[in-house]
Design a protein around this motif. Structure first.
Motif, PDB file in Angstrom:
ATOM      1  N   PHE A 122       0.827  -1.208   0.000  1.00 21.62           N
ATOM      2  CA  PHE A 122       0.000   0.000   0.000  1.00 21.62           C
ATOM      3  C   PHE A 122       0.865   1.263   0.000  1.00 21.62           C
ATOM      4  CE2 PHE A 122      -2.514  -3.335   2.001  1.00 21.62           C
ATOM      5  CZ  PHE A 122      -3.664  -3.275   1.255  1.00 21.62           C
ATOM      6  N   GLN A 123       0.258   2.347  -0.494  1.00 23.92           N
ATOM      7  CA  GLN A 123       0.909   3.652  -0.516  1.00 23.92           C
ATOM      8  C   GLN A 123      -0.062   4.704  -0.002  1.00 23.92           C
ATOM      9  OE1 GLN A 123       1.833   4.187  -4.640  1.00 23.92           O
ATOM     10  NE2 GLN A 123       3.644   2.870  -4.603  1.00 23.92           N
ATOM     11  N   ASP A 124       0.481   5.690   0.745  1.00 23.21           N
ATOM     12  CA  ASP A 124      -0.384   6.802   1.137  1.00 23.21           C
ATOM     13  C   ASP A 124      -0.550   7.748  -0.046  1.00 23.21           C
ATOM     14  OD1 ASP A 124       2.256   7.574   1.218  1.00 23.21           O
ATOM     15  OD2 ASP A 124       2.052   8.868   2.969  1.00 23.21           O
ATOM     16  N   LEU A 125      -1.690   8.434  -0.083  1.00 21.66           N
ATOM     17  CA  LEU A 125      -2.009   9.338  -1.187  1.00 21.66           C
ATOM     18  C   LEU A 125      -1.423  10.723  -0.941  1.00 21.66           C
ATOM     19  CD1 LEU A 125      -5.696   8.260  -1.887  1.00 21.66           C
ATOM     20  CD2 LEU A 125      -3.632   7.598  -3.123  1.00 21.66           C
ATOM     21  N   PHE A 126      -1.519  11.576  -1.965  1.00 23.43           N
ATOM     22  CA  PHE A 126      -0.869  12.885  -1.900  1.00 23.43           C
ATOM     23  C   PHE A 126      -1.437  13.722  -0.758  1.00 23.43           C
ATOM     24  CE2 PHE A 126      -4.629  13.632  -4.428  1.00 23.43           C
ATOM     25  CZ  PHE A 126      -5.044  14.895  -4.049  1.00 23.43           C
ATOM     26  N   TYR A 127      -0.661  14.708  -0.326  1.00 22.88           N
ATOM     27  CA  TYR A 127      -1.026  15.529   0.818  1.00 22.88           C
ATOM     28  C   TYR A 127      -1.435  16.925   0.365  1.00 22.88           C
ATOM     29  CZ  TYR A 127       0.761  12.008   3.993  1.00 22.88           C
ATOM     30  OH  TYR A 127       0.946  10.845   4.690  1.00 22.88           O
ATOM     31  N   ALA A 128      -2.427  17.467   1.033  1.00 20.16           N
ATOM     32  CA  ALA A 128      -2.856  18.842   0.785  1.00 20.16           C
ATOM     33  C   ALA A 128      -2.193  19.752   1.813  1.00 20.16           C
ATOM     34  CB  ALA A 128      -4.370  18.949   0.890  1.00 20.16           C
ATOM     35  N   ASN A 129      -1.532  20.788   1.310  1.00 25.93           N
ATOM     36  CA  ASN A 129      -0.883  21.761   2.190  1.00 25.93           C
ATOM     37  C   ASN A 129      -1.905  22.835   2.532  1.00 25.93           C
ATOM     38  OD1 ASN A 129       0.852  23.412   3.553  1.00 25.93           O
ATOM     39  ND2 ASN A 129       2.389  23.529   1.943  1.00 25.93           N
ATOM     40  N   LEU A 130      -2.561  22.673   3.691  1.00 27.65           N
ATOM     41  CA  LEU A 130      -3.654  23.576   4.078  1.00 27.65           C
ATOM     42  C   LEU A 130      -3.151  24.888   4.678  1.00 27.65           C
ATOM     43  CD1 LEU A 130      -6.148  21.042   5.678  1.00 27.65           C
ATOM     44  CD2 LEU A 130      -5.900  21.718   3.283  1.00 27.65           C
ATOM     45  N   GLN A 131      -1.979  24.835   5.247  1.00 25.23           N
ATOM     46  CA  GLN A 131      -1.456  26.050   5.870  1.00 25.23           C
ATOM     47  C   GLN A 131       0.060  25.980   5.906  1.00 25.23           C
ATOM     48  OE1 GLN A 131      -3.358  27.337   9.539  1.00 25.23           O
ATOM     49  NE2 GLN A 131      -1.369  27.909  10.392  1.00 25.23           N
ATOM     50  N   GLN A 132       0.705  27.005   5.414  1.00 25.70           N
ATOM     51  CA  GLN A 132       2.162  27.072   5.416  1.00 25.70           C
ATOM     52  C   GLN A 132       2.599  28.161   6.391  1.00 25.70           C
ATOM     53  OE1 GLN A 132       4.296  25.058   3.714  1.00 25.70           O
ATOM     54  NE2 GLN A 132       5.958  26.023   4.831  1.00 25.70           N
ATOM     55  N   ASN A 133       3.188  27.770   7.502  1.00 26.31           N
ATOM     56  CA  ASN A 133       3.643  28.716   8.520  1.00 26.31           C
ATOM     57  C   ASN A 133       5.139  28.952   8.399  1.00 26.31           C
ATOM     58  OD1 ASN A 133       1.075  28.830   9.585  1.00 26.31           O
ATOM     59  ND2 ASN A 133       1.457  27.179  11.054  1.00 26.31           N
ATOM     60  N   LYS A 134       5.529  30.159   8.547  1.00 27.84           N
ATOM     61  CA  LYS A 134       6.946  30.502   8.550  1.00 27.84           C
ATOM     62  C   LYS A 134       7.324  31.000   9.935  1.00 27.84           C
ATOM     63  CE  LYS A 134       7.266  31.680   3.660  1.00 27.84           C
ATOM     64  NZ  LYS A 134       7.650  32.714   2.674  1.00 27.84           N
ATOM     65  N   ASN A 135       8.177  30.239  10.582  1.00 32.14           N
ATOM     66  CA  ASN A 135       8.624  30.605  11.923  1.00 32.14           C
ATOM     67  C   ASN A 135       9.998  31.258  11.816  1.00 32.14           C
ATOM     68  OD1 ASN A 135       9.234  30.855  14.597  1.00 32.14           O
ATOM     69  ND2 ASN A 135       8.679  28.746  15.148  1.00 32.14           N
ATOM     70  N   LEU A 136       9.984  32.577  11.577  1.00 30.66           N
ATOM     71  CA  LEU A 136      11.252  33.275  11.389  1.00 30.66           C
ATOM     72  C   LEU A 136      12.037  33.393  12.685  1.00 30.66           C
ATOM     73  CD1 LEU A 136      10.035  36.111   9.006  1.00 30.66           C
ATOM     74  CD2 LEU A 136      11.069  33.915   8.412  1.00 30.66           C
ATOM     75  N   GLU A 137      11.328  33.283  13.828  1.00 32.96           N
ATOM     76  CA  GLU A 137      12.026  33.416  15.094  1.00 32.96           C
ATOM     77  C   GLU A 137      12.821  32.169  15.458  1.00 32.96           C
ATOM     78  OE1 GLU A 137       9.153  34.406  17.994  1.00 32.96           O
ATOM     79  OE2 GLU A 137       8.608  36.344  17.086  1.00 32.96           O
ATOM     80  N   ASN A 138      12.526  31.071  14.795  1.00 30.45           N
ATOM     81  CA  ASN A 138      13.239  29.826  15.097  1.00 30.45           C
ATOM     82  C   ASN A 138      13.681  29.182  13.793  1.00 30.45           C
ATOM     83  OD1 ASN A 138      14.293  27.534  16.235  1.00 30.45           O
ATOM     84  ND2 ASN A 138      12.347  26.710  16.972  1.00 30.45           N
ATOM     85  N   PRO A 139      14.720  29.709  13.155  1.00 33.44           N
ATOM     86  CA  PRO A 139      15.138  29.193  11.845  1.00 33.44           C
ATOM     87  C   PRO A 139      15.723  27.783  11.904  1.00 33.44           C
ATOM     88  CG  PRO A 139      16.726  30.781  12.679  1.00 33.44           C
ATOM     89  CD  PRO A 139      15.562  30.828  13.613  1.00 33.44           C
ATOM     90  N   ASN A 140      16.087  27.301  13.096  1.00 31.75           N
ATOM     91  CA  ASN A 140      16.689  25.966  13.223  1.00 31.75           C
ATOM     92  C   ASN A 140      15.670  24.888  13.568  1.00 31.75           C
ATOM     93  OD1 ASN A 140      19.320  26.955  12.719  1.00 31.75           O
ATOM     94  ND2 ASN A 140      19.485  27.634  14.855  1.00 31.75           N
ATOM     95  N   ARG A 141      14.418  25.223  13.483  1.00 29.43           N
ATOM     96  CA  ARG A 141      13.375  24.238  13.787  1.00 29.43           C
ATOM     97  C   ARG A 141      13.459  23.078  12.797  1.00 29.43           C
ATOM     98  NH1 ARG A 141       6.907  25.567  14.325  1.00 29.43           N
ATOM     99  NH2 ARG A 141       6.168  23.417  14.412  1.00 29.43           N
ATOM    100  N   LEU A 142      13.375  21.829  13.328  1.00 35.45           N
ATOM    101  CA  LEU A 142      13.567  20.653  12.485  1.00 35.45           C
ATOM    102  C   LEU A 142      12.259  20.082  11.953  1.00 35.45           C
ATOM    103  CD1 LEU A 142      16.324  18.785  14.528  1.00 35.45           C
ATOM    104  CD2 LEU A 142      16.598  20.298  12.553  1.00 35.45           C
ATOM    105  N   SER A 143      11.135  20.339  12.605  1.00 36.34           N
ATOM    106  CA  SER A 143       9.870  19.764  12.160  1.00 36.34           C
ATOM    107  C   SER A 143       9.294  20.574  10.997  1.00 36.34           C
ATOM    108  CB  SER A 143       8.864  19.741  13.319  1.00 36.34           C
ATOM    109  OG  SER A 143       8.627  21.051  13.798  1.00 36.34           O
ATOM    110  N   ASN A 144       8.408  19.909  10.220  1.00 32.00           N
ATOM    111  CA  ASN A 144       7.762  20.603   9.115  1.00 32.00           C
ATOM    112  C   ASN A 144       6.793  21.654   9.641  1.00 32.00           C
ATOM    113  OD1 ASN A 144       9.008  19.137   7.085  1.00 32.00           O
ATOM    114  ND2 ASN A 144       7.531  17.460   7.309  1.00 32.00           N
TER     115      ASN A 144
END
Length: 255
Positions: free
Chosen positions: A41-63
């Protein structure tokens, strides 16, 4: 909530494909030379519902943001080519290959491969499978003129002629492919080579006369998968039911 309905439906459809595969495996548990299948099995494509930019923490590792998947789909089915158990039959023309390799069958001028070694001599004295397809090898004479046919582990065929003399009658040819997973199943225990499998090559063999290779289906494993899949189907149906109730409540609020 509409998205959750489609996601739940994808789980049910994929679960049905899994059940189809499992049922075919279980149905062929007594089919000599059968190789069990597995659905991937394969998972289906993902919808990007919200794109957040965390400029205060540029080293953040999570999406960042919110990404929602759309469910699952069957990606492929693969065959398990591990060897099945050898079952004694005492049939003089029953052959089992120990290790890798396939018998070659001449079906309508095209080579087919099989692990099912239930052979017989037809009215023309030719070694064939149960469907009448000639077994590929180097045989001499009319095999029905000989008795006490015997295959050595190396595939050499001998028989006793009318004068009671033991005579060498040729040999059976064993083939193998670089990638068995790329073989295309044709039914009747037959496979054909593809670009993914690579072309068949003649290899050495270790035959066992009077035996057939049984199916490699593990019933306990198949029942376990069936139970897990049943629970997944129930959960997917519950998702649809819950999403439907939530939509109903939302409609009632509007009224």
């Amino acid at each position: 909530m509409i998205r959750s309905l489609y996601t739940g439906a994808s789980g049910i459809i994929s679960g049905q494909r899994q059940i189809d595969t499992i049922s075919n495996n279980i149905a062929n548990v007594n089919t000599a030379g059968f190789k069990e299948s597995r659905t991937n099995f394969q998972d289906l494509f993902y919808a990007n519902l919200q794109q957040n930019k965390n400029l205060e923490n540029p080293n953040r590792l999570s999406n960042l943001g919110i990404m929602i998947g759309h469910g699952v789909r069957p990606g492929s089915t693969t065959k398990n080519f591990t060897q099945g158990p050898l079952i004694g039959t005492d049939g003089p023309l029953d052959l089992a290959i120990q290790g890798n390799g396939y018998f070659g069958m001449n079906k309508d001028g095209q080579m087919h491969l099989t692990r099912h070694g239930n052979f017989q001599i037809d009215t023309n004295g030719v070694l064939t499978n149960s469907d009448g397809y000639p077994v590929m090898g180097n045989f001499v004479g009319n095999l029905s003129d000989f008795s006490n046919l015997s295959f050595s582990p190396e595939g050499i065929l001998t028989g006793t002629n009318a004068q009671g003399e033991i005579q060498e009658l040729g040999s059976i040819t064993i083939f193998d492919v670089p990638n068995s997973g790329g073989l295309l199943a044709q039914g009747a225990n037959l496979f054909v080579a593809t670009e993914n499998s690579g072309q068949p090559n003649i290899v050495g063999t270790n035959l066992k006369q009077g035996f057939l290779e049984g199916s490699n289906v593990n019933l306990a494993d198949q029942f376990s998968q069936m139970i897990i899949n049943q629970r997944a189907l129930e959960a997917s149906a519950k998702i649809i039911h819950t999403a439907d109730e939530m939509m109903s409540h939302a409609n009632n609020i509007r009224r």
